[in-house]
Design an enzyme around this catalytic site. Structure first.
Site, mmCIF file in Angstrom:
data_model
loop_
_atom_site.group_PDB
_atom_site.id
_atom_site.type_symbol
_atom_site.label_atom_id
_atom_site.label_comp_id
_atom_site.label_asym_id
_atom_site.label_seq_id
_atom_site.Cartn_x
_atom_site.Cartn_y
_atom_site.Cartn_z
ATOM 1 N N HIS A 1 -6.268 -7.254 -0.103
ATOM 2 C CA HIS A 1 -6.461 -5.851 -0.477
ATOM 3 C C HIS A 1 -5.707 -5.520 -1.765
ATOM 4 O O HIS A 1 -4.629 -6.067 -2.011
ATOM 5 C CB HIS A 1 -5.956 -4.939 0.642
ATOM 6 C CG HIS A 1 -6.575 -5.226 1.975
ATOM 7 N ND1 HIS A 1 -5.946 -6.009 2.917
ATOM 8 C CD2 HIS A 1 -7.768 -4.865 2.498
ATOM 9 C CE1 HIS A 1 -6.734 -6.093 3.993
ATOM 10 N NE2 HIS A 1 -7.835 -5.417 3.761
ATOM 11 N N HIS B 1 0.815 -1.225 0.000
ATOM 12 C CA HIS B 1 0.000 0.000 0.000
ATOM 13 C C HIS B 1 0.843 1.267 0.000
ATOM 14 O O HIS B 1 0.309 2.370 -0.057
ATOM 15 C CB HIS B 1 -0.943 0.028 1.209
ATOM 16 C CG HIS B 1 -1.903 -1.106 1.236
ATOM 17 N ND1 HIS B 1 -2.741 -1.385 0.180
ATOM 18 C CD2 HIS B 1 -2.160 -2.063 2.180
ATOM 19 C CE1 HIS B 1 -3.477 -2.454 0.469
ATOM 20 N NE2 HIS B 1 -3.125 -2.889 1.674
ATOM 21 N N ASP C 1 -4.487 -12.568 4.400
ATOM 22 C CA ASP C 1 -5.780 -12.056 4.873
ATOM 23 C C ASP C 1 -6.928 -12.551 3.994
ATOM 24 O O ASP C 1 -8.083 -12.191 4.206
ATOM 25 C CB ASP C 1 -5.778 -10.518 5.010
ATOM 26 C CG ASP C 1 -4.955 -9.812 3.967
ATOM 27 O OD1 ASP C 1 -4.587 -10.439 2.947
ATOM 28 O OD2 ASP C 1 -4.671 -8.608 4.145
ATOM 29 N N ASP D 1 -2.702 -10.700 -1.875
ATOM 30 C CA ASP D 1 -3.232 -10.165 -0.626
ATOM 31 C C ASP D 1 -4.734 -9.860 -0.828
ATOM 32 O O ASP D 1 -5.175 -9.623 -1.949
ATOM 33 C CB ASP D 1 -2.464 -8.888 -0.257
ATOM 34 C CG ASP D 1 -2.809 -8.340 1.109
ATOM 35 O OD1 ASP D 1 -2.055 -8.623 2.059
ATOM 36 O OD2 ASP D 1 -3.827 -7.608 1.235
#
Ligand code: Q9C
Ligand code: ZN
Length: 317
Positions: free
Chosen positions: A172, A136, A259, A170
């Site tokens: 996200h 990110h 995740d 991931d």
């Protein structure tokens, strides 16, 4: 397999994150990496190696110098127990800076670069136990538990030798990584993630984001329902691997977030422990030199089992 690991990540341990003015416990805890390292050691999954220290210039190929200098100087100026949000250089409330954040983030990036160096010298499979995670973090920003984009710095370094594909699994969307390679045709970025209309980072990761200029077609996003099943995930993974094959890279970098696990406290995909072996097998079928970079994953007690399952798949022929 070689496993790159350092204890220094423990120095970064913020006490809270913030949402809507509510403080909550920080999900990105040191135990995450410790539990994975312990399991891989127990299973004799590979040789543990300490990272080398690389010059900052590698980081400044994808991050702006002003950002890197800020991260280092501000972090070092903080007092023990300060939790500082970096205004101009932060995109959300999930990346507080603490006194040792830079030291840990630099070491995390050195872990990724050390892994990349092994690929360059002919190793086939490296697991970089990076913490804090990176995907990110963009050219000018920290965010979402990330400070330096480990996968991006390593991919940029690998791209000196030939084309690189980044596969981001991931939960996200890796907004930082996408941004850094958005205009390039020598680094392919593919991400499978939860629908950004519902889940962090909310504003990137849509299907219609495909790159700009020379990079058009070299960013590929697969947003999935927030509660995607294993069957849908597998089908989407296979579609994404077709693009990797067509691109024909010299190296593969995996942004590996756990995740996507069924029990993850901040996510809702339905992936179970044995399914990570299947993910690994699909990826191994590409037969590419592969650098696994640890990203997210917050159901701490099962992270070792998940990592080991993925590694068993990746090691299959
Ligand atoms: N209320 C990585 O997985 N949002 N970052 C949490 C909890 C932040 C995730 C919402 C998610 C950041 C590397
Ligand atoms: Zn994540």
């Amino acid at each position: 397999m070689k496993i790159i690991y350092s204890q220094k990540h423990k120095l970064h341990n913020p006490s809270y994150e913030v949402y809507d003015m509510q403080q909550s416990p920080y999900a990105e805890v040191p135990e995450r990496i410790e539990i994975i390292a312990k399991k891989l050691k127990q299973e004799k999954a590979g040789e543990f190696i300490a990272p080398k220290s690389f010059p900052i210039s590698h980081i400044e190929k994808v991050h702006h110098k002003n950002y890197v200098e800020f991260l280092e100087n501000k972090s070092k100026s903080l007092k023990k127990d300060d939790n500082f949000f970096a205004s101009y250089f932060v995109t959300d409330t999930y990346a507080p800076m603490t006194k040792n954040t830079f030291i840990a983030a630099k070491e995390s990036c050195d872990i990724a670069l050390t892994g990349a160096d092994f690929l360059k010298s002919g190793e086939k499979l490296i697991y970089a136990l990076c913490r804090p995670p990176g995907h990110h973090s963009g050219a000018y920003n920290m965010g979402g538990y990330c400070y330096i984009n480990n996968a991006a710095v390593a991919s940029e370094y690998l791209s000196n030798s030939g084309k690189v594909a980044i596969l981001d699994i991931d939960y996200h969307h890796g907004n930082g990584t996408q941004q850094m390679f958005y205009d390039r045709d020598d680094v392919l970025y593919i991400s499978l993630h939860a629908d950004p209309r519902k889940k962090y980072p909310y504003i990137t990761g849509f299907k219609n984001e495909k790159g700009v200029a020379d990079g058009v077609g070299y960013t590929i996003n697969y947003p999935l329902p927030v509660d995607a099943s294993e069957a849908l995930y597998k089908k989407t993974l296979q579609a994404s691997l077709k693009h990797v094959r067509r691109f024909n890279p010299l190296y593969l970098v995996i942004s590996a977030g756990f995740d996507t696990y069924i029990k993850d406290p901040i996510a809702a995909f339905k992936l179970t422990v044995p399914f990570y072996k299947e993910i690994g097998e699909e990826i191994a079928s590409l037969q590419l030199p592969t650098l696994v970079i640890q990203e997210g994953g917050y159901y701490v007690s099962d992270l070792g089992e998940i990592a080991w399952s993925l590694v068993k798949g990746l090691s299959s022929k």
